[in-house]
Design an enzyme around this catalytic site. Structure first.
Site, PDB file in Angstrom:
ATOM      1  N   HIS A  38      15.604 -20.109   0.351  1.00 21.06           N
ATOM      2  CA  HIS A  38      14.947 -19.254   1.334  1.00 21.06           C
ATOM      3  C   HIS A  38      13.461 -19.579   1.401  1.00 21.06           C
ATOM      4  O   HIS A  38      12.806 -19.751   0.363  1.00 21.06           O
ATOM      5  CB  HIS A  38      15.100 -17.780   0.940  1.00 21.06           C
ATOM      6  N   GLU A 107      19.321 -19.144   8.857  1.00 19.84           N
ATOM      7  CA  GLU A 107      18.953 -17.784   9.247  1.00 19.84           C
ATOM      8  C   GLU A 107      17.538 -17.815   9.823  1.00 19.84           C
ATOM      9  O   GLU A 107      16.665 -18.523   9.313  1.00 19.84           O
ATOM     10  CB  GLU A 107      19.005 -16.853   8.034  1.00 19.84           C
ATOM     11  N   THR A 191      31.202 -15.915   1.216  1.00 24.46           N
ATOM     12  CA  THR A 191      30.794 -14.797   0.367  1.00 24.46           C
ATOM     13  C   THR A 191      31.828 -13.682   0.418  1.00 24.46           C
ATOM     14  O   THR A 191      32.572 -13.543   1.385  1.00 24.46           O
ATOM     15  CB  THR A 191      29.423 -14.237   0.802  1.00 24.46           C
TER      16      THR A 191
END
Length: 332
Positions: A38, A107, A191
């Site tokens: 991230h 994302e 997930t």
């Protein structure tokens, strides 16, 4: 082969502390350590965002046995695919047979703050497919000249490559990218906590379909699921620990277009703990916990990577290694 791994929460812990947990996971018998990549975390206060590439190099140097990889990295916006090909070829040389490149379509939280345009899902999927194919070519060929829709190279060469190419796993929660994993990847990542029918009726059939269309066997792929678990002797503590990761319980509609960790944190903190806990297997009973986790083995997943939300990761790792993993290994 059944494997059990540890998800190193890069969005929650500083680099050195996170490295300590990754090393401890190997010492306690976990088979793999995966980290997300991230640029920004899910929350501003108490959030972290160490870069995955140097962190994985440090982890590889401090460990000897565990598989190390990303779950997941986006090789399509912040990075040129050739840069990722070079980085993971190097990691494969430093940790032969232990490196894994897990990729996804990304994302907006990580890309828009850098001034990058955020396209629709169709383009993100096309970029992901093209980037994986280019990475694989750079690992298998010399002087690659490539003219794609989104990326190009001219006589590009990766000079330092491991004897065996690094496996590529594609992360997905929808059928199109899952079929792509079956066609061209070495593994599939998803997930937990999204309803069993998604896995049994949509995702696993899709990866099988993709593999069969490419003349492959689904048994040749590593089917990995990141399992969200909050296990502790104190049930109240296990329940409350999920608050830090409230963003995972937000619906796609609630977080679409949110690229600021401060705003994401505000939305997450507004959720009651009853909702933040819905994405996790929350338990203080080892038998109940093992039974719920084992459902993913029964579905056909072979590689379970455990993500715990609490601040005391050493406590989690030791509890899990002592009270959960031995029984899961026996079942596996």
């Amino acid at each position: 082969m059944i494997r059990f791994g540890y998800k190193a929460s890069a969005e929650q812990f500083a680099p050195a502390e996170l490295l300590k947990y990754g090393v401890l996971a190997e010492e306690l018998g976990f088979d793999s350590v995966f980290v997300s990549d991230h640029f920004q975390p899910w929350r501003h206060d108490g959030g972290h965002a160490p870069a995955a590439l140097p962190w994985l190099g440090a982890l590889a140097a401090r460990t000897e046995r565990v598989l190390v990889g990303t779950s997941v990295l986006t090789p399509t916006f912040r990075y040129h695919p050739a840069v990722i090909a070079q980085a993971f070829a190097t990691l494969g040389c430093l940790a032969p047979g232990r490196a894994i490149l897990g990729v996804g379509s990304g994302e907006s939280l990580n890309e828009v703050p850098l001034g990058l345009a955020w396209p629709d899902g169709k383009e993100r999927f096309a970029r992901l497919k093209e980037s994986v194919q280019l990475i694989q070519r750079l690992w298998s060929e010399d002087r690659v000249t490539y003219e794609g829709q989104f990326y190009r190279t001219e006589n590009a060469t990766i000079y330092d490559k491991p004897a065996t190419p690094v496996p590529v796993y594609i992360g997905a929660s929808g059928p199109a990218a899952t079929r792509l994993a079956g066609r061209i990847a070495d593994g599939f990542i998803t997930t937990s906590g999204k309803g069993h029918a998604l896995y049994t009726d949509t995702l696993l059939p899709a990866v099988r379909e993709g593999a069969e269309k490419a003349g492959r066997k689904v048994d040749d792929l590593d089917l990995l699921i990141e399992v969200k678990v909050s296990f502790d002797d104190d049930h109240h503590r296990a329940h409350q620990d999920t608050r830090h990761w409230g963003a995972l319980a937000l619906s796609p509609e609630e977080k679409t277009g949110v690229e600021d960790p401060i705003e994401m944190q505000r939305l997450s903190d507004a959720l009651p703990v009853e909702r933040t806990a819905t994405r996790w297997i929350v338990s203080s009973d080892p038998d109940e916990h093992i039974a719920r986790v084992a459902e993913y083995l029964d579905m056909g997943f072979q590689h379970l990577v455990f993500h715990a939300p609490g601040p005391d990761q050493e406590r989690f790792l030791r509890l899990y290694a002592e009270r959960i993993l031995p029984e899961l290994r026996a079942r596996g």
